[in-house]
Design a protein around this motif. Structure first.
Motif, PDB file in Angstrom:
ATOM      1  N   GLY A  12       0.798  -1.221   0.000  1.00  0.00           N
ATOM      2  CA  GLY A  12       0.000   0.000   0.000  1.00  0.00           C
ATOM      3  C   GLY A  12       0.832   1.273   0.000  1.00  0.00           C
ATOM      4  O   GLY A  12       0.298   2.351  -0.262  1.00  0.00           O
ATOM      5  N   GLU A  13       2.109   1.149   0.325  1.00  0.00           N
ATOM      6  CA  GLU A  13       2.978   2.326   0.358  1.00  0.00           C
ATOM      7  C   GLU A  13       3.535   2.640  -1.034  1.00  0.00           C
ATOM      8  O   GLU A  13       3.222   1.950  -2.011  1.00  0.00           O
ATOM      9  N   SER A  14       4.338   3.694  -1.085  1.00  0.00           N
ATOM     10  CA  SER A  14       4.839   4.189  -2.371  1.00  0.00           C
ATOM     11  C   SER A  14       6.361   4.268  -2.374  1.00  0.00           C
ATOM     12  O   SER A  14       6.993   4.353  -1.311  1.00  0.00           O
ATOM     13  N   LEU A  15       6.911   4.249  -3.565  1.00  0.00           N
ATOM     14  CA  LEU A  15       8.335   4.480  -3.785  1.00  0.00           C
ATOM     15  C   LEU A  15       8.509   5.204  -5.107  1.00  0.00           C
ATOM     16  O   LEU A  15       7.681   5.044  -6.020  1.00  0.00           O
ATOM     17  N   ARG A  16       9.598   5.949  -5.202  1.00  0.00           N
ATOM     18  CA  ARG A  16       9.949   6.574  -6.470  1.00  0.00           C
ATOM     19  C   ARG A  16      11.360   6.137  -6.835  1.00  0.00           C
ATOM     20  O   ARG A  16      12.296   6.325  -6.066  1.00  0.00           O
ATOM     21  N   LEU A  17      11.477   5.555  -8.010  1.00  0.00           N
ATOM     22  CA  LEU A  17      12.776   5.158  -8.539  1.00  0.00           C
ATOM     23  C   LEU A  17      13.278   6.222  -9.503  1.00  0.00           C
ATOM     24  O   LEU A  17      12.494   6.864 -10.208  1.00  0.00           O
ATOM     25  N   SER A  18      14.592   6.380  -9.534  1.00  0.00           N
ATOM     26  CA  SER A  18      15.226   7.296 -10.470  1.00  0.00           C
ATOM     27  C   SER A  18      16.290   6.562 -11.259  1.00  0.00           C
ATOM     28  O   SER A  18      16.925   5.635 -10.739  1.00  0.00           O
ATOM     29  N   CYS A  19      16.485   6.994 -12.485  1.00  0.00           N
ATOM     30  CA  CYS A  19      17.544   6.453 -13.335  1.00  0.00           C
ATOM     31  C   CYS A  19      18.269   7.639 -13.956  1.00  0.00           C
ATOM     32  O   CYS A  19      17.680   8.367 -14.763  1.00  0.00           O
ATOM     33  N   ALA A  20      19.511   7.808 -13.565  1.00  0.00           N
ATOM     34  CA  ALA A  20      20.307   8.907 -14.087  1.00  0.00           C
ATOM     35  C   ALA A  20      21.163   8.414 -15.241  1.00  0.00           C
ATOM     36  O   ALA A  20      21.940   7.466 -15.080  1.00  0.00           O
ATOM     37  N   ALA A  21      21.017   9.063 -16.378  1.00  0.00           N
ATOM     38  CA  ALA A  21      21.801   8.717 -17.568  1.00  0.00           C
ATOM     39  C   ALA A  21      22.948   9.696 -17.720  1.00  0.00           C
ATOM     40  O   ALA A  21      22.794  10.896 -17.508  1.00  0.00           O
ATOM     41  N   SER A  22      24.098   9.174 -18.098  1.00  0.00           N
ATOM     42  CA  SER A  22      25.261  10.020 -18.343  1.00  0.00           C
ATOM     43  C   SER A  22      26.011   9.491 -19.554  1.00  0.00           C
ATOM     44  O   SER A  22      25.728   8.398 -20.051  1.00  0.00           O
ATOM     45  N   GLY A  23      26.959  10.272 -20.013  1.00  0.00           N
ATOM     46  CA  GLY A  23      27.707   9.889 -21.198  1.00  0.00           C
ATOM     47  C   GLY A  23      27.032  10.445 -22.450  1.00  0.00           C
ATOM     48  O   GLY A  23      26.545  11.565 -22.450  1.00  0.00           O
ATOM     49  N   SER A  24      26.983   9.657 -23.475  1.00  0.00           N
ATOM     50  CA  SER A  24      26.450  10.088 -24.770  1.00  0.00           C
ATOM     51  C   SER A  24      24.937   9.932 -24.824  1.00  0.00           C
ATOM     52  O   SER A  24      24.398   9.110 -25.572  1.00  0.00           O
ATOM     53  N   ILE A  25      24.248  10.752 -24.046  1.00  0.00           N
ATOM     54  CA  ILE A  25      22.791  10.580 -23.941  1.00  0.00           C
ATOM     55  C   ILE A  25      22.083  10.902 -25.250  1.00  0.00           C
ATOM     56  O   ILE A  25      20.944  10.497 -25.454  1.00  0.00           O
ATOM     57  N   PHE A  26      22.767  11.584 -26.157  1.00  0.00           N
ATOM     58  CA  PHE A  26      22.149  11.871 -27.451  1.00  0.00           C
ATOM     59  C   PHE A  26      21.943  10.585 -28.255  1.00  0.00           C
ATOM     60  O   PHE A  26      21.214  10.578 -29.246  1.00  0.00           O
ATOM     61  N   LEU A  27      22.587   9.501 -27.819  1.00  0.00           N
ATOM     62  CA  LEU A  27      22.418   8.217 -28.501  1.00  0.00           C
ATOM     63  C   LEU A  27      21.127   7.505 -28.094  1.00  0.00           C
ATOM     64  O   LEU A  27      20.725   6.522 -28.713  1.00  0.00           O
ATOM     65  N   ILE A  28      20.476   8.001 -27.017  1.00  0.00           N
ATOM     66  CA  ILE A  28      19.327   7.294 -26.457  1.00  0.00           C
ATOM     67  C   ILE A  28      18.060   7.551 -27.260  1.00  0.00           C
ATOM     68  O   ILE A  28      17.741   8.693 -27.574  1.00  0.00           O
ATOM     69  N   ASN A  29      17.333   6.502 -27.566  1.00  0.00           N
ATOM     70  CA  ASN A  29      15.995   6.611 -28.148  1.00  0.00           C
ATOM     71  C   ASN A  29      14.971   6.372 -27.043  1.00  0.00           C
ATOM     72  O   ASN A  29      14.601   7.279 -26.329  1.00  0.00           O
ATOM     73  N   ASP A  30      14.562   5.154 -26.870  1.00  0.00           N
ATOM     74  CA  ASP A  30      13.579   4.831 -25.838  1.00  0.00           C
ATOM     75  C   ASP A  30      14.269   4.503 -24.519  1.00  0.00           C
ATOM     76  O   ASP A  30      15.431   4.086 -24.498  1.00  0.00           O
ATOM     77  N   MET A  31      13.526   4.673 -23.439  1.00  0.00           N
ATOM     78  CA  MET A  31      13.988   4.215 -22.130  1.00  0.00           C
ATOM     79  C   MET A  31      12.861   3.459 -21.444  1.00  0.00           C
ATOM     80  O   MET A  31      11.697   3.559 -21.838  1.00  0.00           O
ATOM     81  N   GLY A  32      13.230   2.711 -20.428  1.00  0.00           N
ATOM     82  CA  GLY A  32      12.182   1.969 -19.739  1.00  0.00           C
ATOM     83  C   GLY A  32      12.644   1.370 -18.435  1.00  0.00           C
ATOM     84  O   GLY A  32      13.831   1.392 -18.102  1.00  0.00           O
ATOM     85  N   TRP A  33      11.679   0.864 -17.711  1.00  0.00           N
ATOM     86  CA  TRP A  33      11.912   0.127 -16.473  1.00  0.00           C
ATOM     87  C   TRP A  33      11.495  -1.320 -16.671  1.00  0.00           C
ATOM     88  O   TRP A  33      10.432  -1.592 -17.224  1.00  0.00           O
ATOM     89  N   TYR A  34      12.327  -2.204 -16.210  1.00  0.00           N
ATOM     90  CA  TYR A  34      12.060  -3.631 -16.219  1.00  0.00           C
ATOM     91  C   TYR A  34      12.289  -4.152 -14.804  1.00  0.00           C
ATOM     92  O   TYR A  34      12.953  -3.498 -14.002  1.00  0.00           O
ATOM     93  N   ARG A  35      11.730  -5.308 -14.523  1.00  0.00           N
ATOM     94  CA  ARG A  35      11.955  -5.902 -13.203  1.00  0.00           C
ATOM     95  C   ARG A  35      12.122  -7.403 -13.315  1.00  0.00           C
ATOM     96  O   ARG A  35      11.627  -8.031 -14.249  1.00  0.00           O
ATOM     97  N   GLN A  36      12.826  -7.937 -12.334  1.00  0.00           N
ATOM     98  CA  GLN A  36      13.042  -9.384 -12.296  1.00  0.00           C
ATOM     99  C   GLN A  36      12.890  -9.863 -10.863  1.00  0.00           C
ATOM    100  O   GLN A  36      13.652  -9.460  -9.974  1.00  0.00           O
ATOM    101  N   ALA A  37      11.909 -10.710 -10.667  1.00  0.00           N
ATOM    102  CA  ALA A  37      11.670 -11.309  -9.366  1.00  0.00           C
ATOM    103  C   ALA A  37      12.452 -12.618  -9.282  1.00  0.00           C
ATOM    104  O   ALA A  37      12.777 -13.220 -10.315  1.00  0.00           O
ATOM    105  N   PRO A  38      12.740 -13.090  -8.083  1.00  0.00           N
ATOM    106  CA  PRO A  38      13.493 -14.338  -7.935  1.00  0.00           C
ATOM    107  C   PRO A  38      12.822 -15.491  -8.661  1.00  0.00           C
ATOM    108  O   PRO A  38      11.608 -15.711  -8.515  1.00  0.00           O
ATOM    109  N   GLY A  39      13.592 -16.191  -9.460  1.00  0.00           N
ATOM    110  CA  GLY A  39      13.076 -17.349 -10.177  1.00  0.00           C
ATOM    111  C   GLY A  39      12.224 -17.028 -11.382  1.00  0.00           C
ATOM    112  O   GLY A  39      11.655 -17.941 -11.996  1.00  0.00           O
ATOM    113  N   LYS A  40      12.124 -15.745 -11.740  1.00  0.00           N
ATOM    114  CA  LYS A  40      11.298 -15.354 -12.883  1.00  0.00           C
ATOM    115  C   LYS A  40      12.138 -14.624 -13.913  1.00  0.00           C
ATOM    116  O   LYS A  40      13.232 -14.142 -13.628  1.00  0.00           O
ATOM    117  N   GLN A  41      11.575 -14.534 -15.112  1.00  0.00           N
ATOM    118  CA  GLN A  41      12.261 -13.801 -16.164  1.00  0.00           C
ATOM    119  C   GLN A  41      12.074 -12.295 -15.978  1.00  0.00           C
ATOM    120  O   GLN A  41      11.103 -11.844 -15.352  1.00  0.00           O
TER     121      GLN A  41
END
Length: 115
Positions: A15-44
């Motif tokens: 029921g609680e909340s969290l905020r994740l951040s992803c800081a990009a550095s380097g040649s960020i002009f190369l980036i097209n799409d971005m996203g979040w993925y997750r992996q739980a134990p024993g899962k893809q």
């Protein structure tokens, strides 16, 4: 190249909340799409949410209405606001950037939701 660093994970109760951040550095002009993925134990690794270069957004059905993805104006930082967290959201969350030279991944941040 592009480097990605996630932050913001932790241990919360259901029921609680969290905020994740992803800081990009380097040649960020190369980036097209971005996203979040997750992996739980024993899962893809699974898609959580993606945001395109033109801010087109896609969510996994399991997080629609609870999670929000966005990037700052300079497109250097991507966020994932997670509301109403559930125990099944427990996983390592990874930041992904699709660049013209291939995919780049962060090291991951652990999110644990207790019931």
């Amino acid at each position: 190249q592009v480097q990605l660093v996630e932050s913001g994970g932790g241990l919360v109760q259901a029921g609680e909340s969290l905020r994740l951040s992803c800081a990009a550095s380097g040649s960020i002009f190369l980036i097209n799409d971005m996203g979040w993925y997750r992996q739980a134990p024993g899962k893809q690794r699974e898609l959580v949410a993606t945001i395109s270069r033109t801010d087109r957004i896609n969510y996994a059905d399991s997080v629609k209405g609870r999670f929000t993805i966005w990037r700052d104006g300079a497109k250097r930082t991507m966020y994932l606001q997670m509301l109403s967290l559930k125990p099944e959201d427990t996983a390592v969350y990874y930041c992904n950037a699709v660049t013209v030279l291939g995919d780049r991944w962060g090291q991951g941040t652990q999110v644990t939701v207790s019931s």
